[in-house]
Design an enzyme around this catalytic site. Structure first.
Site, PDB file in Angstrom:
ATOM      1  N   HIS A 344       0.832  -1.215   0.000  1.00 58.72           N
ATOM      2  CA  HIS A 344       0.000   0.000   0.000  1.00 58.72           C
ATOM      3  C   HIS A 344       0.861   1.258   0.000  1.00 58.72           C
ATOM      4  O   HIS A 344       0.681   2.164  -0.826  1.00 58.72           O
ATOM      5  CB  HIS A 344      -0.905  -0.024   1.240  1.00 58.72           C
ATOM      6  N   GLU A 345       1.814   1.322   0.930  1.00 59.09           N
ATOM      7  CA  GLU A 345       2.626   2.545   1.063  1.00 59.09           C
ATOM      8  C   GLU A 345       3.518   2.765  -0.153  1.00 59.09           C
ATOM      9  O   GLU A 345       3.642   3.887  -0.653  1.00 59.09           O
ATOM     10  CB  GLU A 345       3.468   2.492   2.344  1.00 59.09           C
ATOM     11  N   HIS A 348       1.713   4.331  -3.053  1.00 62.34           N
ATOM     12  CA  HIS A 348       1.547   5.780  -3.029  1.00 62.34           C
ATOM     13  C   HIS A 348       2.657   6.462  -3.825  1.00 62.34           C
ATOM     14  O   HIS A 348       2.449   7.472  -4.491  1.00 62.34           O
ATOM     15  CB  HIS A 348       1.559   6.313  -1.592  1.00 62.34           C
ATOM     16  N   GLU A 368      -6.127   6.756  -2.512  1.00 64.23           N
ATOM     17  CA  GLU A 368      -6.086   5.777  -1.431  1.00 64.23           C
ATOM     18  C   GLU A 368      -6.512   4.393  -1.915  1.00 64.23           C
ATOM     19  O   GLU A 368      -5.916   3.372  -1.556  1.00 64.23           O
ATOM     20  CB  GLU A 368      -6.982   6.244  -0.288  1.00 64.23           C
ATOM     21  N   HIS A 432      -9.839   8.014   3.220  1.00 64.19           N
ATOM     22  CA  HIS A 432      -9.790   6.595   3.561  1.00 64.19           C
ATOM     23  C   HIS A 432     -11.181   5.970   3.564  1.00 64.19           C
ATOM     24  O   HIS A 432     -11.313   4.744   3.614  1.00 64.19           O
ATOM     25  CB  HIS A 432      -9.144   6.406   4.935  1.00 64.19           C
TER      26      HIS A 432
END
Length: 530
Positions: A344-345, A348, A368, A432
């Site tokens: 996920h990170e 980004h 997101e 989110h």
């Protein structure tokens, strides 16, 4: 990565449409793409020359920052824009060329003509600084009692992401968010009136034995008499130890026998094993599945930092350090280093390097969701029995303390806060939660509607109109989302434009008469995006 529906916040990002370039633009854009992809020093001059042919004003210039080449030879070149030397926020565009160099389309973040009466501000930079500080004091999500600081002096920009373009100041404020995440708040103010135009948060929150991954290979190299945790096979990725600090790069991880961690949070190597493994799995997924060589597609790795702060219940991506950072969770016993969080990170970073979706409003929800989509894809790709793939975001880190995940892709409303379907006002929600609609779309596209069991996990995904949606498989759904992100989305893409972008992507990959193309439309209709 939002770590809790109760008390946490994180993450980051920045700032749609179509016009057709013809005639001289074909030649200019073709030259530009060639110059950029070959690294020629002529690229900048060619970009400047092509701007006028793309219908831009005499004071506008283009800066190429990404090129995507399709197997059929088509080229998609992404540009940032300047006006009289000033950055144009919300002025990005993508030029789409066929294999013969002909420009077929131009996707713009805004169709507005970029022009302002003057580039001389009526308000001073100091007034902009004070206005930004005042705005920060009233913004929710910042740490109470901790005054923000000015990270960089206000800079003049053209604000074009919303409405008529205006001369503005952009001020970046430092400090902390309410859960301890570092804050880099960007505030845009009108240079004529001092009125706040926009604000966004620029810090995005999302052999060894790891706490979550179990016994896995760990990238390392010999360093003197010890081993250094560094993965030269994947761009040189390293994981560093912050040792409870909240700034700096941290210390390197060294080990005498190249056997790392013990599967428990009792030693600091364990979290590093999970972080290093997560970075490796994410790198491999992007390279082997999507053909992307690292976050920026340049073969260079980001780096990871573990053990941020004390009992910090979050993880985040920061463009400035080009790094992922992980806290150790409640009581410093549950590091947020699970595989889907790592994917996920890092994703980004991929979004930042491509569409650069603004981390606010509907584009923020799409930003997101993109990280949730690819984080989930990484988890399935890795096939790690200790961290099996599922459509439950953040299940292993157990932030809620009751074994429930943070988010559900099949039916987002199960978290109590995320909507299942699009409606007016969706962009007013925290990103989110507004991401839920895109997550739901992805599940429908990949797996279909209704009850089903996947690898032992039960799901039941509804549709807004009650009609059945037949999935096309996760692999195809991932490729469609990636193609849309890297080729057809811009910084201001909203849900309606995301439908257009994914339909274009499905058409490019599988044809406009394909089952995949029809499934994209049906999945969006299923979440009320029409």
């Amino acid at each position: 990565m939002r770590t809790s529906s109760r008390n946490s916040r994180t993450d980051r990002h920045r700032y749609r449409r179509t016009a057709v370039a013809t005639g001289a633009a074909t030649v200019a854009a073709a030259l530009l793409a060639t110059a950029f992809t070959t690294g020629s020093a002529e690229a900048a001059n060619t970009a400047d020359a092509s701007a006028a042919h793309l219908g831009l004003g005499a004071k506008e210039k283009l800066i190429a920052r990404d090129v995507v080449k399709d197997p059929d030879g088509a080229v998609h070149t992404r540009y940032e824009r300047t006006y009289a030397g000033l950055p144009v926020l919300g002025g990005d565009l993508v030029v789409h060329q066929a294999g013969d160099g002909k420009v077929e389309d131009v996707t713009k973040a805004t169709d507005a003509a970029i022009t302002v009466p003057t580039t001389a501000p009526k308000q001073s930079a100091d007034t902009a600084r004070k206005a930004a500080l005042a705005a920060a004091r009233t913004m929710k999500g910042l740490k109470a009692g901790a005054a923000p600081t000015v990270n960089t002096a206000p800079r003049k920009v053209i604000w074009a992401a919303e409405g008529k373009p205006v001369l503005a100041f952009e001020t970046v404020l430092g400090g902390f968010q309410d859960d301890g995440t570092p804050s880099k708040l960007h505030v845009v103010t009108d240079a004529a009136t001092g009125k706040k135009l926009y604000e966004y948060q620029a810090v995005e929150t999302g052999t060894g034995t790891g706490q979550y991954s179990g016994k896995v290979p760990v990238g390392s190299v010999k360093s003197g008499k010890s081993y250094l945790m560094k993965d030269n096979a994947r761009g040189g990725h390293q994981t560093f130890n912050l040792q409870g600090n909240e700034s700096g790069k941290g210390k390197t991880f060294l080990d005498a026998d190249d056997v790392w961690g013990n599967g428990k949070p009792t030693i600091q190597q364990t979290a590093a094993v999970d972080a290093q493994y997560g970075a490796a799995a994410t790198w491999d997924f992007y390279k082997k599945v999507l053909g992307r060589n690292g976050i920026k597609n340049n073969g260079k790795a980001a780096y990871s930092r573990v053990h941020f702060g004390k009992s910090y219940v979050n993880a985040f991506w920061d463009d400035d350090c080009f790094c992922m950072t992980y806290g150790d969770g409640e009581g410093d016993k549950k590091p947020l280093t699970s595989l889907d969080v790592a994917g996920h990170e890092m994703s980004h970073g991929v979004t930042s390097a491509t569409a650069n979706l603004e981390y606010s409003g509907e584009s923020g929800g799409l930003n997101e969701a993109t990280s949730d989509v690819f984080g989930t894809a990484v988890e399935f790709y890795a096939k790690n029995p200790k961290e099996p793939g599922d459509y439950l975001i953040g299940k292993q880190i157990d932030i809620n303390g009751d074994g429930t995940p943070l988010r559900y892709m099949d039916k987002p409303s199960k978290d109590g806060l995320s909507p299942d379907y699009w409606s007016a006002g969706l962009g007013d929600l925290d990103v989110h939660y507004s991401s839920g609609v895109a997550n739901h779309f992805f599940f429908l596209l990949a797996e279909g509607s209704g009850p089903r069991t996947i690898d032992g996990v039960k799901y039941d995904s509804p549709t807004q109109d009650g009609k059945k949606v037949t999935g096309i498989g996760r692999d195809k759904a991932v490729k469609i989302w990636y193609k849309a992100l890297t080729t057809y989305m811009t910084s201001t893409t909203d849900y309606k434009a995301a439908r257009v972008a994914t339909l274009k992507a499905a058409g490019a990959l599988y044809g406009q008469k394909s089952a995949e193309y029809k499934a994209v439309g049906a999945a969006w209709t299923g979440v009320n995006v029409k």
